[in-house]
Design an enzyme around this catalytic site. Structure first.
Site, PDB file in Angstrom:
ATOM      1  N   ASP A 199      37.279 -24.578  34.253  1.00  0.00           N
ATOM      2  CA  ASP A 199      36.288 -24.705  35.322  1.00  0.00           C
ATOM      3  C   ASP A 199      36.943 -24.459  36.673  1.00  0.00           C
ATOM      4  OD1 ASP A 199      34.133 -25.262  33.758  1.00  0.00           O
ATOM      5  OD2 ASP A 199      34.190 -27.433  34.049  1.00  0.00           O
ATOM      6  N   LYS A 221      31.577 -22.591  37.411  1.00  0.00           N
ATOM      7  CA  LYS A 221      30.182 -22.743  37.806  1.00  0.00           C
ATOM      8  C   LYS A 221      30.175 -22.889  39.335  1.00  0.00           C
ATOM      9  CE  LYS A 221      28.249 -24.903  33.652  1.00  0.00           C
ATOM     10  NZ  LYS A 221      29.417 -25.083  32.780  1.00  0.00           N
TER      11      LYS A 221
END
Length: 404
Positions: A199, A221
């Protein structure tokens, strides 16, 4: 032994499970050495008229058998290994001589040159035993042992499994951003990975330490930017694990604190892929702490509540009882709430929270670019605009913000 002192000791690992081991003396040396002998599964007999309280507790719990008397000839009958560590020089010499006659390996705490075996400085990490011998310099042995074990535990020294490694997935909480705040287990698993699915909020600096053969997949994200759908992440985890790879899913904070970790666990379980979850330090407590804000403090806050702010209070999808939160006297910590903070502050005030309640916004906490912006519920929306506060940021609401 003395005439052969110039020759190095021959290292060997003793398999003592179920085999008789005799320890002569119940003092400090026994206190230190007995736990490892117990862990080895040895059938331990302690011969000593007295013992330290911790050694006595081992006898009372049934981990060792204790003969409460002085050493006597014949005590080593059937022994595979003996540790001589009493305060009686005559008993030590007699036991050592008996061990020599019966060809039983004997460690002497009082006279290493008279011993037939030496105890190495030993450490363990995830099933790996490190034993270091440097002859007559035990402090050096311990220092080398400590350096190796620390490197194995924090991942700076790689010792990947080959014969016994099981393919699967590790969901690793990377902490709030500072690479030093990942757990030692998480760092070790990262060093052993074949594939890392990372991430944006994970400790990115750790990726630079990975060997060239490790495949790194960007699962970032990014707010208002491109995103890798959760289903695609699940598919990537499954694909690489089924290919026999050791996969690490590196997430920011903790996998189960707004990290969608359980969704990934369920997806892996559905296809029979083993998964281990490694907790991480959540930004909800670490980032305020790095900015000098305790989420609890005696006489100020007896509780703290962590809330996701990615959904506005008036959104039908919201699961948060903002009215109840407004009545609490403790600390409120908001994650993913930068763009909704105006609406959230308005809801809290509308439900009775004082507009003067202190608020702190901590952007990119624990990293080199960390900064803190202070405001109140009445001014926080404007402060976000004025100071251009951007995600990731942790927002702290409550009197603890005002503590010096």
């Amino acid at each position: 032994m003395a005439e052969h002192a110039e020759h190095p000791a021959y290292p060997v690992g003793l398999r003592l499970s179920g085999r008789r081991v005799v320890v002569v003396g119940g003092g400090q040396v026994a206190q230190r050495r007995l736990p490892a002998l117990i862990a080895a599964g040895a059938d331990i007999v302690l011969v000593s008229p007295s013992a330290k309280a911790s050694v006595e507790a081992m006898a009372e719990s049934g981990e060792i058998r204790w003969e409460r008397r002085r050493y006597e000839e014949g005590d080593l009958a059937g022994a595979w290994y003996v540790l001589v560590a009493s305060s009686d020089p005559v008993a030590n010499a007699t036991a050592s001589a008996e061990a020599e006659r019966h060809r039983v390996w004997c460690v002497r705490s009082d006279d290493a040159e008279a011993a037939t075996a030496w105890t190495p400085a030993t450490g363990r990490s995830e099933g790996l035993t490190v034993a270091v011998l440097t002859g007559r310099d035990p402090r050096r042995s311990a220092a080398v042992r400590d350096a190796i074990v620390e490197g194995l535990r924090d991942g700076t020294l790689a010792a990947p499994h080959h014969r016994t490694r099981t393919p699967g997935v590790a969901l690793v909480g990377g902490g709030p951003g500072d690479p030093d705040l990942i757990t030692v287990r998480g760092r070790r698993l990262l060093s052993e990975a074949d594939v890392v699915i990372a991430d944006r909020l994970g400790p990115r600096d750790l990726l630079d330490e990975l060997p060239p053969h490790v495949e790194v997949i960007d699962a970032a994200k990014i707010p208002y930017g491109r995103a890798m759908a959760q289903e695609a992440i699940n598919d990537a985890l499954i694909e690489h694990a089924k290919a026999g790879k050791a996969v690490v899913r590196l997430k920011g904070g903790d996998p189960f604190v707004f990290g969608r970790g359980m969704e990934e666990v369920h997806a892996l379980a559905a296809v029979g892929i083993p998964c281990v979850v490694v907790p991480g330090i959540s930004s909800s407590i670490s980032v305020p702490g790095a900015a000098g804000i305790p989420v609890t403090h005696r006489g100020v806050a007896h509780e703290f509540t962590v809330v996701s702010g990615h959904v506005a209070p008036d959104d039908a999808r919201s699961l948060v009882d903002w009215a109840a939160l407004a009545r609490l006297r403790g600390t409120l910590v908001l994650l993913m709430a930068v763009d909704k903070i105006g609406a959230i502050a308005g809801a809290l005030v509308a439900h009775g929270k004082s507009p003067d309640t202190p608020v702190a916004l901590v952007q990119e906490g624990t990293t080199a670019t960390q900064r803190r912006v202070d405001a109140t519920l009445a001014t926080v929306a404007e402060a976000v605009k004025t100071h251009d506060v951007r995600p990731p940021a942790v927002i702290v609401i409550g009197e603890v913000v005002a503590l010096d």
